[in-house]
Design an enzyme around this catalytic site. Sequence first.
Site, PDB file in Angstrom:
ATOM      1  CG  HIS A 207      -0.258   0.247   2.505  1.00 31.28           C
ATOM      2  ND1 HIS A 207       0.386  -0.769   3.176  1.00 31.28           N
ATOM      3  CD2 HIS A 207      -0.077   1.350   3.254  1.00 31.28           C
ATOM      4  CE1 HIS A 207       0.913  -0.285   4.283  1.00 31.28           C
ATOM      5  NE2 HIS A 207       0.663   0.995   4.361  1.00 31.28           N
TER       6      HIS A 207
HETATM    7  C1  UD1 Z   1      -2.375   5.459   5.729  1.00 34.20           C
HETATM    8  C2  UD1 Z   1      -1.098   6.052   6.351  1.00 34.20           C
HETATM    9  C3  UD1 Z   1       0.050   5.057   6.222  1.00 34.20           C
HETATM   10  C4  UD1 Z   1      -0.320   3.695   6.764  1.00 34.20           C
HETATM   11  C5  UD1 Z   1      -1.623   3.224   6.135  1.00 34.20           C
HETATM   12  C6  UD1 Z   1      -2.048   1.944   6.794  1.00 34.20           C
HETATM   13  C7  UD1 Z   1      -0.710   8.492   6.203  1.00 34.20           C
HETATM   14  C8  UD1 Z   1       0.018   9.553   5.483  1.00 34.20           C
HETATM   15  N1  UD1 Z   1      -0.686   7.259   5.644  1.00 34.20           N
HETATM   16  O1  UD1 Z   1      -2.127   5.306   4.334  1.00 34.20           O
HETATM   17  O2  UD1 Z   1       1.157   5.538   6.958  1.00 34.20           O
HETATM   18  O3  UD1 Z   1       0.700   2.796   6.495  1.00 34.20           O
HETATM   19  O4  UD1 Z   1      -2.648   4.212   6.334  1.00 34.20           O
HETATM   20  O5  UD1 Z   1      -2.991   1.241   6.076  1.00 34.20           O
HETATM   21  O6  UD1 Z   1      -1.297   8.740   7.228  1.00 34.20           O
HETATM   22  N2  UD1 Z   1      -9.477   4.356   1.693  1.00 34.20           N
HETATM   23  C9  UD1 Z   1     -10.695   3.741   1.641  1.00 34.20           C
HETATM   24  N3  UD1 Z   1     -11.222   3.283   2.807  1.00 34.20           N
HETATM   25  C10 UD1 Z   1     -10.618   3.429   4.012  1.00 34.20           C
HETATM   26  C11 UD1 Z   1      -9.370   4.068   4.042  1.00 34.20           C
HETATM   27  C12 UD1 Z   1      -8.811   4.523   2.881  1.00 34.20           C
HETATM   28  O7  UD1 Z   1     -11.283   3.586   0.586  1.00 34.20           O
HETATM   29  O8  UD1 Z   1     -11.173   2.985   5.040  1.00 34.20           O
HETATM   30  C13 UD1 Z   1      -8.877   4.828   0.423  1.00 34.20           C
HETATM   31  C14 UD1 Z   1      -9.336   6.221   0.070  1.00 34.20           C
HETATM   32  O9  UD1 Z   1      -9.433   6.312  -1.314  1.00 34.20           O
HETATM   33  C15 UD1 Z   1      -8.172   7.072   0.537  1.00 34.20           C
HETATM   34  C16 UD1 Z   1      -6.992   6.163   0.250  1.00 34.20           C
HETATM   35  O10 UD1 Z   1      -7.483   4.851   0.526  1.00 34.20           O
HETATM   36  O11 UD1 Z   1      -8.103   8.289  -0.122  1.00 34.20           O
HETATM   37  C17 UD1 Z   1      -5.797   6.446   1.104  1.00 34.20           C
HETATM   38  O12 UD1 Z   1      -6.133   6.501   2.480  1.00 34.20           O
HETATM   39  P1  UD1 Z   1      -5.194   7.334   3.511  1.00 34.20           P
HETATM   40  O13 UD1 Z   1      -5.634   7.117   4.909  1.00 34.20           O
HETATM   41  O14 UD1 Z   1      -5.112   8.737   3.052  1.00 34.20           O
HETATM   42  O15 UD1 Z   1      -3.785   6.705   3.269  1.00 34.20           O
HETATM   43  P2  UD1 Z   1      -3.328   5.204   3.307  1.00 34.20           P
HETATM   44  O16 UD1 Z   1      -2.726   4.850   2.008  1.00 34.20           O
HETATM   45  O17 UD1 Z   1      -4.422   4.342   3.835  1.00 34.20           O
HETATM   46  N1  UDP Z   2      -3.532  -5.986   8.876  1.00 37.03           N
HETATM   47  C1  UDP Z   2      -4.716  -6.672   8.936  1.00 37.03           C
HETATM   48  N2  UDP Z   2      -5.345  -7.017   7.763  1.00 37.03           N
HETATM   49  C2  UDP Z   2      -4.839  -6.726   6.543  1.00 37.03           C
HETATM   50  C3  UDP Z   2      -3.604  -6.029   6.498  1.00 37.03           C
HETATM   51  C4  UDP Z   2      -2.977  -5.647   7.672  1.00 37.03           C
HETATM   52  O1  UDP Z   2      -5.200  -7.005  10.017  1.00 37.03           O
HETATM   53  O2  UDP Z   2      -5.466  -7.070   5.532  1.00 37.03           O
HETATM   54  C5  UDP Z   2      -2.906  -5.551  10.144  1.00 37.03           C
HETATM   55  C6  UDP Z   2      -1.576  -6.212  10.491  1.00 37.03           C
HETATM   56  O3  UDP Z   2      -1.548  -6.435  11.879  1.00 37.03           O
HETATM   57  C7  UDP Z   2      -0.576  -5.168  10.073  1.00 37.03           C
HETATM   58  C8  UDP Z   2      -1.299  -3.905  10.413  1.00 37.03           C
HETATM   59  O4  UDP Z   2      -2.640  -4.168  10.062  1.00 37.03           O
HETATM   60  O5  UDP Z   2       0.629  -5.227  10.787  1.00 37.03           O
HETATM   61  C9  UDP Z   2      -0.701  -2.700   9.765  1.00 37.03           C
HETATM   62  O6  UDP Z   2      -1.291  -2.443   8.597  1.00 37.03           O
HETATM   63  P1  UDP Z   2      -0.748  -1.597   7.395  1.00 37.03           P
HETATM   64  O7  UDP Z   2       0.172  -2.445   6.610  1.00 37.03           O
HETATM   65  O8  UDP Z   2      -1.980  -1.080   6.765  1.00 37.03           O
HETATM   66  O9  UDP Z   2       0.032  -0.327   8.002  1.00 37.03           O
HETATM   67  P2  UDP Z   2       1.566   0.016   8.286  1.00 37.03           P
HETATM   68  O10 UDP Z   2       2.029  -0.839   9.407  1.00 37.03           O
HETATM   69  O11 UDP Z   2       2.340  -0.160   7.031  1.00 37.03           O
HETATM   70  O12 UDP Z   2       1.527   1.474   8.670  1.00 37.03           O
END
Ligand code: UD1
Ligand code: UDP
Length: 369
Positions: A207
């Site tokens: 991601h």
């Molecule tokens: C965010 C964090 C990242 C973390 C990740 C974990 C920041 C800058 N990034 O990235 O550090 O590793 O979460 O997963 O804070 N979206 C949905 N549904 C949701 C959430 C997100 O559809 O419930 C989609 C939306 O289109 C959104 C995009 O994902 O715009 C990105 O979501 P966002 O929270 O901005 O960043 P992540 O890539 O999830």
């Molecule tokens: N995780 C989960 N389901 C998923 C992917 C991730 O439960 O499909 C959990 C897992 O414990 C992982 C945590 O979410 O360590 C962190 O998720 P993510 O990779 O989104 O964030 P990051 O640690 O890179 O910020």
Amino acid sequence: MPAIVHLIAAARPNFMKVAPLYHALAASGDFTPKVIHTGQHYDFNMSDAFFVDLGLPEPDYHLNVGGGSHAEQVGNVMIAYEKVALAERPDWLVVVGDVNSTVACAMTGAKLWIPVVHLEAGLRSGDRRMPEEINRLATDVLSDVLWTPSPDGDENLAREGIPADRITRVGNIMLDSYELLRERIEAENAPAQHGLTPKNYGIVTLHRPSNVDRMETLEPLVAQLEKVAKQLPLIFPVHPRTRNKLNEFGLFGRLEAAGVKLVDPVSYRPFMSLVSNARLCITDSGGVQEETTYLDIPCLTLRENTERPVTVTEGTNRLVKPEDLLTAVETVLDGKWPSGRRPDLWDGKAAQRCLEDLRRRSALRQAAE
Ligand code: UD1
Ligand code: UDP
């Protein structure tokens, strides 16, 4: 009167860090924890499902900020959390990890003179192109108390001039969640539910914007996964950011055609059941690098750097270039991947150390007042 502690929960990786601390504080009698959900992640399987799995109550406050650009997200969280913080004036504010909501709430609390605690402080990738690195640097400089997971965290903070008395090494709290739920994770049997045999599949999560946001980086990764899928069955719970990009670039069908099991994000218990039974993980996640080290599962991290170097120096994690992925997978399948050991204080007892540190610091504050 128990002291009020605000715990900021915002995005998927936060919930596994907040839950053990919530449970420890709630049982302590000294503190009243309150959960503030900023709403950065909002889909059921990116948020609510984790509250259920981890035994967290409904949030005390839900800020419903949703998505947006970096500035919009940080700004909206600051505006919304400031109202809650002013109304409640908590004794402590705990922010976790490195997401946009982390830095937004730390900034809000610091400006209101609310003591800010950063849980998972001191991690550095050295790469400011990562939005999380900016969040880590800013959060740490604004925090009154820095709870680190590993010695590199202490060293990074010392180098940046953070006074030693603000830093306490508490260990890795994410693994407390694993230990709290270990029996239920072991009973999940998630591989069978996906038609997979334990130790005969790989799990993929991707991601990071640097990997998935552009066709030039995502397509070569898809091409590599197509090759890997010929050697080992793969399951890929697809993050919403990544699903959007795979669809936009017309790459989703290629993975499907290669036999990769593309599923929606799975909640914590089944996810950890899939990880703990996997032959290997292919990931760019921060949390997964730690969980695989804890469980001694080979972790192939598709990144140029990591803010979690102990997972490489002590654990099973290795940074892998996209073009080397197939060779790395073959190394695992040949039984030649190095095994690791658990870093110090990655023992499922970090929340207890946080509680003790908060008690000590509360007493010091009272004495000073
Ligand atoms: C965010 C964090 C990242 C973390 C990740 C974990 C920041 C800058 N990034 O990235 O550090 O590793 O979460 O997963 O804070 N979206 C949905 N549904 C949701 C959430 C997100 O559809 O419930 C989609 C939306 O289109 C959104 C995009 O994902 O715009 C990105 O979501 P966002 O929270 O901005 O960043 P992540 O890539 O999830
Ligand atoms: N995780 C989960 N389901 C998923 C992917 C991730 O439960 O499909 C959990 C897992 O414990 C992982 C945590 O979410 O360590 C962190 O998720 P993510 O990779 O989104 O964030 P990051 O640690 O890179 O910020």
